[in-house]
Design an enzyme around this catalytic site. Sequence first.
Site, PDB file in Angstrom:
ATOM      1  N   LYS A   1       0.707  -1.353  -0.141  1.00  0.00           N
ATOM      2  CA  LYS A   1       0.058   0.032   0.135  1.00  0.00           C
ATOM      3  C   LYS A   1       0.783   1.249  -0.011  1.00  0.00           C
ATOM      4  O   LYS A   1       0.120   2.252   0.005  1.00  0.00           O
ATOM      5  CB  LYS A   1      -0.898   0.089   1.413  1.00  0.00           C
ATOM      6  CG  LYS A   1      -2.100  -1.042   0.910  1.00  0.00           C
ATOM      7  CD  LYS A   1      -3.033  -0.813  -0.119  1.00  0.00           C
ATOM      8  CE  LYS A   1      -4.032  -1.573  -0.264  1.00  0.00           C
ATOM      9  NZ  LYS A   1      -4.882  -0.986  -1.295  1.00  0.00           N
TER      10      LYS A   1
HETATM   11  C1  PLP Z   1      -2.958  -7.375   3.758  1.00  0.00           C
HETATM   12  C2  PLP Z   1      -3.521  -6.741   2.397  1.00  0.00           C
HETATM   13  N1  PLP Z   1      -3.503  -7.600   1.430  1.00  0.00           N
HETATM   14  C3  PLP Z   1      -3.727  -7.383   0.304  1.00  0.00           C
HETATM   15  C4  PLP Z   1      -4.472  -6.223   0.033  1.00  0.00           C
HETATM   16  C5  PLP Z   1      -5.225  -5.869  -1.431  1.00  0.00           C
HETATM   17  O1  PLP Z   1      -4.582  -4.880  -2.260  1.00  0.00           O
HETATM   18  P1  PLP Z   1      -5.573  -3.977  -3.159  1.00  0.00           P
HETATM   19  O2  PLP Z   1      -6.526  -3.210  -2.147  1.00  0.00           O
HETATM   20  O3  PLP Z   1      -4.787  -3.412  -4.098  1.00  0.00           O
HETATM   21  O4  PLP Z   1      -6.447  -4.822  -3.947  1.00  0.00           O
HETATM   22  C6  PLP Z   1      -4.544  -5.058   0.899  1.00  0.00           C
HETATM   23  C7  PLP Z   1      -5.179  -4.003   0.629  1.00  0.00           C
HETATM   24  O5  PLP Z   1      -5.514  -3.328   1.631  1.00  0.00           O
HETATM   25  C8  PLP Z   1      -3.991  -5.604   2.254  1.00  0.00           C
HETATM   26  O6  PLP Z   1      -4.064  -4.781   3.335  1.00  0.00           O
END
Ligand code: PLP
Length: 550
Positions: free
Chosen positions: A138
């Site tokens: 992020k």
């Molecule tokens: C621990 C974790 N995994 C995966 C993601 C997924 O990413 P995206 O929001 O780009 O789909 C997030 C998003 O907040 C996350 O915090």
Amino acid sequence: MDVLVVVGAVDLPQRLAARARHLTHVDDGEATPSLIVELRSRIPREVGVIGAGAEAKKLAIALHRAGLPVTLHTDDEMHIDGIDVVPITDRGAPMAVAQSLLDLVGNTPLVRLDVVGRDLGCHLLAKLEFLNPGGSVKDRPALAMIDAAERQGLLGPGGTIVEPTSGNTGVGLAIVAARRRYRCIFVMPDKVASEKISLLRAYGAEVVVCPTTVAPEHPDSYYSVSDRLAREIPGAYKPNQYQNQDNPLSHELSTGPEIWQQTAGRITHFVAGVGTGGTITGVARYLKAQNPAIQIIGADPEGSVYSGGTGRPYLVEGIGEDFWPGTYDPSVIDRVVAVSDRDSFLTARRVTREEGILVGGSAGTAVWVALHIGRDLQPSDVVVVLIPDSGRGYLSKLYDEKWLADFGFLRAIGHTVGDVLGRKGGRIPELIHVHPDELVRDAISLLREFEISQVPVVKAELPLSAAEVVGAVHDRGLMERAFHDPTILDRPVGESMDPALPAIGIGEPVSLAVERLEASPAILVLDAGHPVGVLTRSDVLNFLAQTGTT
Ligand SMILES: Cc1ncc(COP(=O)(O)O)c(C=O)c1O
């Protein structure tokens, strides 16, 4: 330096800007009375002046004459009595050093998962996004969204960043905010691990916690609360990672190209969890533009909408949704695979133990999918799986044996709660329950019909998630309430219910059930996060009488 006065349009070196407590911009070298008043009011020990050529020099001299302690930053050779002249350009040999932590976002490594992927014929490579400076994938969209807001004039000096986030986006934004001096307020649901909240507060951010169980449109939902704060606080900006196209764009411009280059264009399959969808959408757009045959596969918790669920709760954090965000583009995704909490957690633990890579629960979801699709692939296939964050944020959850056992993910040696439940009528009985909108009168009939003393109140249909249990009603409690106010009989259960029964995992030892039943007449049994039955003292007594052992 207390104040840096910037004269005219100059390229301000980051080092100087970072070291100035206040920045003031002026058009020319005129030391106006208002400028002198402003500078004196700060009672400065050092006033820096920087700007193009003669104008900066003129201002430095005028400020010095006004009695201010002036340092002139210039690469021109000069000597002025009473003024320190300091070169802007560092004349030593260049050092291998980043200007700030923000310059270290991205360029994460790829590593093979050969131990976990021992049964696969294909290459299995992990993109280690927890090596970003804020500890997750992020950091990329956070930095990109703030850069864009500054460029568009939506966020400026003294501004506040407000965002609903389950933690990782918050850390990314908090890093940017700390470095660029913004106030930060994060709004998040109550299922988020407490370590993540402490982490954000450590960066100086404010955190508002909201209930997970309310619908997104409810005024108490974390989406609604963040909207209200962004409206009410002057100078507030909400990046809105669920709609902001700079979120997927950041991955299209960085994560995607990195993966393409690191695999020398050999990638055939990309697997990632889907939260906002920013990662998978952005990476997919870049990779498909290079080679449309590359397969893009989403990893999704069971219950989430991306894999066909209705948005029912699950335990994995950071991925899955109960609505469709504008940052997810289904047209570039080939497949989405649903994964249970059990498979996600056990796979995350395997990656940690077998590869020595401490990963979070959503990485477990993605690696499970990569292993699942990898079984059908060839030696020439290259699967890249994205690891969003580290397991450090989940030590009290999926890496805590007691937490896993309480939710029914582990099985103890010897007789377990599941054995007691199994003896109730020879098979595990379906969970008897009522809904909050049913009448108290009907709940009482149910208690009588099944000859039970209490029943869980749930806001969904079977199979349930633990978060869907909202309370319990007991014959004793209802009797007392109805005695004082008989009208409650024709009102909804939701108005007369007690807190939910304490929970116990299906694989926990019978001795723990005995301990919990000392404090409560009944306990709710969870199997892999799902409520499956209620145990009472008489159930345990019957079991002991039949088996003669614990
Ligand atoms: C621990 C974790 N995994 C995966 C993601 C997924 O990413 P995206 O929001 O780009 O789909 C997030 C998003 O907040 C996350 O915090």
